[in-house]
Design a protein around this motif. Structure first.
Motif, PDB file in Angstrom:
ATOM      1  N   THR A 100       0.890  -1.163   0.000  1.00 44.45           N
ATOM      2  CA  THR A 100       0.000   0.000   0.000  1.00 44.45           C
ATOM      3  C   THR A 100       0.927   1.212   0.000  1.00 44.45           C
ATOM      4  OG1 THR A 100      -1.697  -1.160   1.272  1.00 44.45           O
ATOM      5  CG2 THR A 100      -1.801   1.226   1.247  1.00 44.45           C
ATOM      6  N   VAL A 101       0.632   2.167  -0.880  1.00 44.33           N
ATOM      7  CA  VAL A 101       1.582   3.252  -1.131  1.00 44.33           C
ATOM      8  C   VAL A 101       1.702   4.215   0.050  1.00 44.33           C
ATOM      9  CG1 VAL A 101       1.288   3.149  -3.637  1.00 44.33           C
ATOM     10  CG2 VAL A 101      -0.178   4.674  -2.274  1.00 44.33           C
ATOM     11  N   GLN A 102       2.704   5.059  -0.050  1.00 38.32           N
ATOM     12  CA  GLN A 102       3.007   6.044   0.999  1.00 38.32           C
ATOM     13  C   GLN A 102       1.766   6.865   1.391  1.00 38.32           C
ATOM     14  OE1 GLN A 102       6.426   8.326   0.035  1.00 38.32           O
ATOM     15  NE2 GLN A 102       6.138   9.782   1.697  1.00 38.32           N
ATOM     16  N   GLY A 103       1.629   7.113   2.679  1.00 43.60           N
ATOM     17  CA  GLY A 103       0.549   7.967   3.160  1.00 43.60           C
ATOM     18  C   GLY A 103      -0.775   7.246   3.324  1.00 43.60           C
ATOM     19  N   ASP A 104      -0.819   5.996   2.947  1.00 45.35           N
ATOM     20  CA  ASP A 104      -2.093   5.259   2.925  1.00 45.35           C
ATOM     21  C   ASP A 104      -1.993   4.047   3.843  1.00 45.35           C
ATOM     22  OD1 ASP A 104      -4.487   3.978   2.153  1.00 45.35           O
ATOM     23  OD2 ASP A 104      -4.313   4.796   0.120  1.00 45.35           O
ATOM     24  N   ILE A 105      -2.935   3.960   4.797  1.00 45.71           N
ATOM     25  CA  ILE A 105      -2.865   2.818   5.718  1.00 45.71           C
ATOM     26  C   ILE A 105      -3.955   1.775   5.442  1.00 45.71           C
ATOM     27  CG2 ILE A 105      -1.716   4.150   7.536  1.00 45.71           C
ATOM     28  CD1 ILE A 105      -4.462   4.152   9.012  1.00 45.71           C
ATOM     29  N   HIS A 106      -4.697   1.946   4.354  1.00 51.90           N
ATOM     30  CA  HIS A 106      -5.726   0.946   4.002  1.00 51.90           C
ATOM     31  C   HIS A 106      -5.029  -0.315   3.495  1.00 51.90           C
ATOM     32  CE1 HIS A 106      -7.952   4.766   3.674  1.00 51.90           C
ATOM     33  NE2 HIS A 106      -8.988   4.056   4.078  1.00 51.90           N
ATOM     34  N   ASP A 107      -5.200  -1.416   4.222  1.00 59.84           N
ATOM     35  CA  ASP A 107      -4.491  -2.619   3.759  1.00 59.84           C
ATOM     36  C   ASP A 107      -5.359  -3.870   3.710  1.00 59.84           C
ATOM     37  OD1 ASP A 107      -4.746  -3.103   6.455  1.00 59.84           O
ATOM     38  OD2 ASP A 107      -2.631  -3.516   6.824  1.00 59.84           O
ATOM     39  N   ILE A 108      -6.634  -3.741   4.015  1.00 57.41           N
ATOM     40  CA  ILE A 108      -7.492  -4.935   4.034  1.00 57.41           C
ATOM     41  C   ILE A 108      -7.555  -5.554   2.635  1.00 57.41           C
ATOM     42  CG2 ILE A 108      -9.839  -5.780   4.436  1.00 57.41           C
ATOM     43  CD1 ILE A 108     -10.112  -3.533   6.574  1.00 57.41           C
ATOM     44  N   GLY A 109      -7.802  -4.717   1.641  1.00 55.36           N
ATOM     45  CA  GLY A 109      -7.905  -5.214   0.260  1.00 55.36           C
ATOM     46  C   GLY A 109      -6.588  -5.785  -0.233  1.00 55.36           C
ATOM     47  N   LYS A 110      -5.502  -5.073   0.063  1.00 52.70           N
ATOM     48  CA  LYS A 110      -4.182  -5.574  -0.341  1.00 52.70           C
ATOM     49  C   LYS A 110      -3.907  -6.947   0.271  1.00 52.70           C
ATOM     50  CE  LYS A 110      -0.752  -4.281   2.109  1.00 52.70           C
ATOM     51  NZ  LYS A 110      -0.562  -5.548   2.871  1.00 52.70           N
ATOM     52  N   SER A 193      -2.210   6.420 -18.011  1.00 48.13           N
ATOM     53  CA  SER A 193      -1.548   7.733 -18.028  1.00 48.13           C
ATOM     54  C   SER A 193      -0.200   7.710 -17.306  1.00 48.13           C
ATOM     55  CB  SER A 193      -2.464   8.802 -17.417  1.00 48.13           C
ATOM     56  OG  SER A 193      -2.473   8.669 -16.002  1.00 48.13           O
ATOM     57  N   ILE A 194      -0.007   6.764 -16.398  1.00 47.94           N
ATOM     58  CA  ILE A 194       1.282   6.719 -15.691  1.00 47.94           C
ATOM     59  C   ILE A 194       2.159   5.563 -16.188  1.00 47.94           C
ATOM     60  CG2 ILE A 194       0.297   7.791 -13.616  1.00 47.94           C
ATOM     61  CD1 ILE A 194       0.531   4.965 -12.270  1.00 47.94           C
ATOM     62  N   GLY A 195       1.670   4.834 -17.182  1.00 48.50           N
ATOM     63  CA  GLY A 195       2.471   3.722 -17.724  1.00 48.50           C
ATOM     64  C   GLY A 195       2.408   2.466 -16.872  1.00 48.50           C
ATOM     65  N   ALA A 196       1.278   2.286 -16.189  1.00 49.90           N
ATOM     66  CA  ALA A 196       1.089   1.056 -15.405  1.00 49.90           C
ATOM     67  C   ALA A 196      -0.139   0.318 -15.955  1.00 49.90           C
ATOM     68  CB  ALA A 196       0.883   1.399 -13.930  1.00 49.90           C
ATOM     69  N   THR A 197      -0.494  -0.790 -15.317  1.00 45.56           N
ATOM     70  CA  THR A 197      -1.683  -1.554 -15.728  1.00 45.56           C
ATOM     71  C   THR A 197      -2.677  -1.554 -14.584  1.00 45.56           C
ATOM     72  OG1 THR A 197      -0.234  -3.009 -16.995  1.00 45.56           O
ATOM     73  CG2 THR A 197      -2.462  -3.811 -16.595  1.00 45.56           C
ATOM     74  N   TYR A 198      -3.952  -1.359 -14.932  1.00 47.12           N
ATOM     75  CA  TYR A 198      -4.997  -1.451 -13.906  1.00 47.12           C
ATOM     76  C   TYR A 198      -5.247  -2.927 -13.625  1.00 47.12           C
ATOM     77  CZ  TYR A 198      -9.567  -1.101 -11.671  1.00 47.12           C
ATOM     78  OH  TYR A 198     -10.617  -1.210 -10.785  1.00 47.12           O
ATOM     79  N   GLY A 199      -5.108  -3.304 -12.339  1.00 47.66           N
ATOM     80  CA  GLY A 199      -5.198  -4.728 -12.002  1.00 47.66           C
ATOM     81  C   GLY A 199      -6.606  -5.238 -11.826  1.00 47.66           C
ATOM     82  N   GLY A 200      -7.611  -4.335 -11.788  1.00 50.46           N
ATOM     83  CA  GLY A 200      -8.996  -4.780 -11.660  1.00 50.46           C
ATOM     84  C   GLY A 200      -9.614  -4.376 -10.334  1.00 50.46           C
ATOM     85  N   PRO A 201     -10.937  -4.494 -10.249  1.00 48.71           N
ATOM     86  CA  PRO A 201     -11.673  -3.978  -9.092  1.00 48.71           C
ATOM     87  C   PRO A 201     -11.694  -4.903  -7.873  1.00 48.71           C
ATOM     88  CG  PRO A 201     -13.204  -4.832 -10.718  1.00 48.71           C
ATOM     89  CD  PRO A 201     -11.836  -5.001 -11.304  1.00 48.71           C
ATOM     90  N   HIS A 202     -11.272  -6.151  -8.046  1.00 54.37           N
ATOM     91  CA  HIS A 202     -11.270  -7.041  -6.885  1.00 54.37           C
ATOM     92  C   HIS A 202     -10.137  -8.070  -7.017  1.00 54.37           C
ATOM     93  CE1 HIS A 202     -13.305  -9.589  -9.727  1.00 54.37           C
ATOM     94  NE2 HIS A 202     -14.310  -8.735  -9.797  1.00 54.37           N
ATOM     95  N   ALA A 203      -9.975  -8.855  -5.927  1.00 54.24           N
ATOM     96  CA  ALA A 203      -8.818  -9.754  -5.858  1.00 54.24           C
ATOM     97  C   ALA A 203      -8.807 -10.800  -6.973  1.00 54.24           C
ATOM     98  CB  ALA A 203      -8.782 -10.428  -4.489  1.00 54.24           C
ATOM     99  N   GLU A 204      -9.993 -11.292  -7.331  1.00 56.69           N
ATOM    100  CA  GLU A 204     -10.021 -12.318  -8.386  1.00 56.69           C
ATOM    101  C   GLU A 204      -9.517 -11.753  -9.705  1.00 56.69           C
ATOM    102  OE1 GLU A 204     -14.119 -13.615  -7.764  1.00 56.69           O
ATOM    103  OE2 GLU A 204     -13.397 -15.657  -8.121  1.00 56.69           O
ATOM    104  N   ALA A 205      -9.956 -10.529 -10.014  1.00 57.27           N
ATOM    105  CA  ALA A 205      -9.498  -9.882 -11.254  1.00 57.27           C
ATOM    106  C   ALA A 205      -7.989  -9.642 -11.183  1.00 57.27           C
ATOM    107  CB  ALA A 205     -10.235  -8.553 -11.447  1.00 57.27           C
ATOM    108  N   ALA A 206      -7.522  -9.245 -10.001  1.00 56.56           N
ATOM    109  CA  ALA A 206      -6.083  -9.000  -9.837  1.00 56.56           C
ATOM    110  C   ALA A 206      -5.296 -10.259 -10.196  1.00 56.56           C
ATOM    111  CB  ALA A 206      -5.787  -8.570  -8.396  1.00 56.56           C
ATOM    112  N   VAL A 207      -5.745 -11.391  -9.659  1.00 61.37           N
ATOM    113  CA  VAL A 207      -5.043 -12.652  -9.918  1.00 61.37           C
ATOM    114  C   VAL A 207      -5.093 -12.988 -11.414  1.00 61.37           C
ATOM    115  CG1 VAL A 207      -5.133 -15.151  -9.537  1.00 61.37           C
ATOM    116  CG2 VAL A 207      -5.412 -13.596  -7.607  1.00 61.37           C
ATOM    117  N   GLN A 208      -6.277 -12.885 -12.011  1.00 65.24           N
ATOM    118  CA  GLN A 208      -6.404 -13.242 -13.440  1.00 65.24           C
ATOM    119  C   GLN A 208      -5.512 -12.359 -14.300  1.00 65.24           C
ATOM    120  OE1 GLN A 208      -7.572 -15.989 -14.415  1.00 65.24           O
ATOM    121  NE2 GLN A 208      -8.270 -16.374 -12.335  1.00 65.24           N
ATOM    122  N   ASN A 209      -5.503 -11.065 -14.015  1.00 65.81           N
ATOM    123  CA  ASN A 209      -4.693 -10.138 -14.822  1.00 65.81           C
ATOM    124  C   ASN A 209      -3.199 -10.386 -14.646  1.00 65.81           C
ATOM    125  OD1 ASN A 209      -6.731  -8.703 -16.180  1.00 65.81           O
ATOM    126  ND2 ASN A 209      -7.176  -7.546 -14.325  1.00 65.81           N
TER     127      ASN A 209
END
Ligand code: B12
Length: 217
Positions: A100-110, A193-209
């Motif tokens: 989870t990036v700097q300044g952000d403490i949300h980690d449940i989804g990660k 726009s930043i040269g990255a890939t959107y991993g998807g809206p949920h964990a399953e999509a993240a894994v598939q991508n």
């Protein structure tokens, strides 16, 4: 207790931040053969989303949000080993550094994404939350990662995803890693726009991508 009773009781525990009561209910749902991912997606996430919406509209305040988050965390901690259960039987599909990036403490989804990746044969180095770009890049090099996964839940911390990609560019390391971003404010246009890939809206999509990205090698 019927299935509906358990589902409603878990939902209420998230809504009312009942951290101490949620554990036995989640255990019971597992004993009854419920799929751990479905428990997250069908019960826990919608309950927590409703809490977030109430916070957004000023109907509840930070202490309540924190209590609900703690109940969610307690439930996810019980479910995590069940999500990861099958990993020993699989060959390694890739190496991922998640943060989870700097300044952000949300980690449940990660944390859920990490568990799901492990269940799908990925080796995962979880750097935790509020992690500066420089640390992410250093650890990705040391770990010899294929993929860097960045989680950002705040509009104000999303730009740290861009900073991480920029740093990779500056160090001549951009081609070495695939960078995936995810979390509430992330979207395909921003990722592009930043040269990255959107991993998807949920964990399953993240894994598939991520699996798809590894197969392209
Ligand atoms: C729980 C929560 C908290 C908890 C976090 C506890 C924890 N350990 O994570 C606490 C109470 C600490 C908290 C604090 C704050 N929060 Co908060 N929080 C939430 C809430 C209700 C739920 C987030 C969550 O866990 N969702 C459940 C998980 C499972 O879903 P997820 O995170 O989206 O993850 C999934 C996907 O996004 C994806 N994913 C996630 N990461 C990644 C990464 C990759 C690479 C990929 C591919 C996919 C992926 O897969 C995950 C699993 O399916 C949201 C509301 C919401 N609807 O999101 C607000 C929310 C994110 N918070 C918000 C705010 C404003 C704050 C505070 C600033 C409040 C304050 N005034 O202090 C602070 C910020 C603290 C900080 N510096 O980070 C706002 C953000 C608004 C914005 N757009 O910027 C939201 C949207 C609430 C709202 N509607 O106003 N928060």
């Amino acid at each position: 207790m019927s299935d509906t009773d358990i589902r409603d009781a878990i939902y209420i525990c998230i809504q009312e931040g009942r951290r101490d009561e949620i554990g036995p209910l989640v255990e019971k749902a597992l004993e009854d053969g419920k799929d751990p991912l479905k428990i997250i997606e069908v019960i826990l996430n919608p309950a927590l989303k409703e809490v977030g919406d109430k916070f957004d509209s000023g109907d509840i305040f930070l202490p309540e949000l924190i209590m609900s988050a703690e109940a969610m965390q307690a439930a996810v901690e019980i479910l995590q080993p069940h999500l990861e259960k099958h990993k020993q039987q699989m060959k390694v599909t890739g190496r991922v550094v998640m943060a989870t990036v700097q300044g952000d403490i949300h980690d449940i989804g990660k944390n859920i994404v990490c568990a799901m990746l492990r269940a799908n044969g990925f080796q995962v180095l979880d750097l935790g939350r509020d992690v500066p770009a420089a640390e992410i890049v250093t650890k990705a090099k040391e770990f010899n990662a294929d993929i860097i996964g960045l989680s950002a839940l705040l509009s104000t911390t999303l730009p740290y995803c861009r900073d991480t990609v920029r740093l990779l560019d500056e160090l001549g390391l951009r081609d070495r890693f695939k960078v995936f971003i995810g979390g509430g404010p992330a979207n395909p246009d921003y990722a592009d726009s930043i040269g990255a890939t959107y991993g998807g809206p949920h964990a399953e999509a993240a894994v598939q991508n991520m699996l798809k990205a590894m197969r392209r090698d």
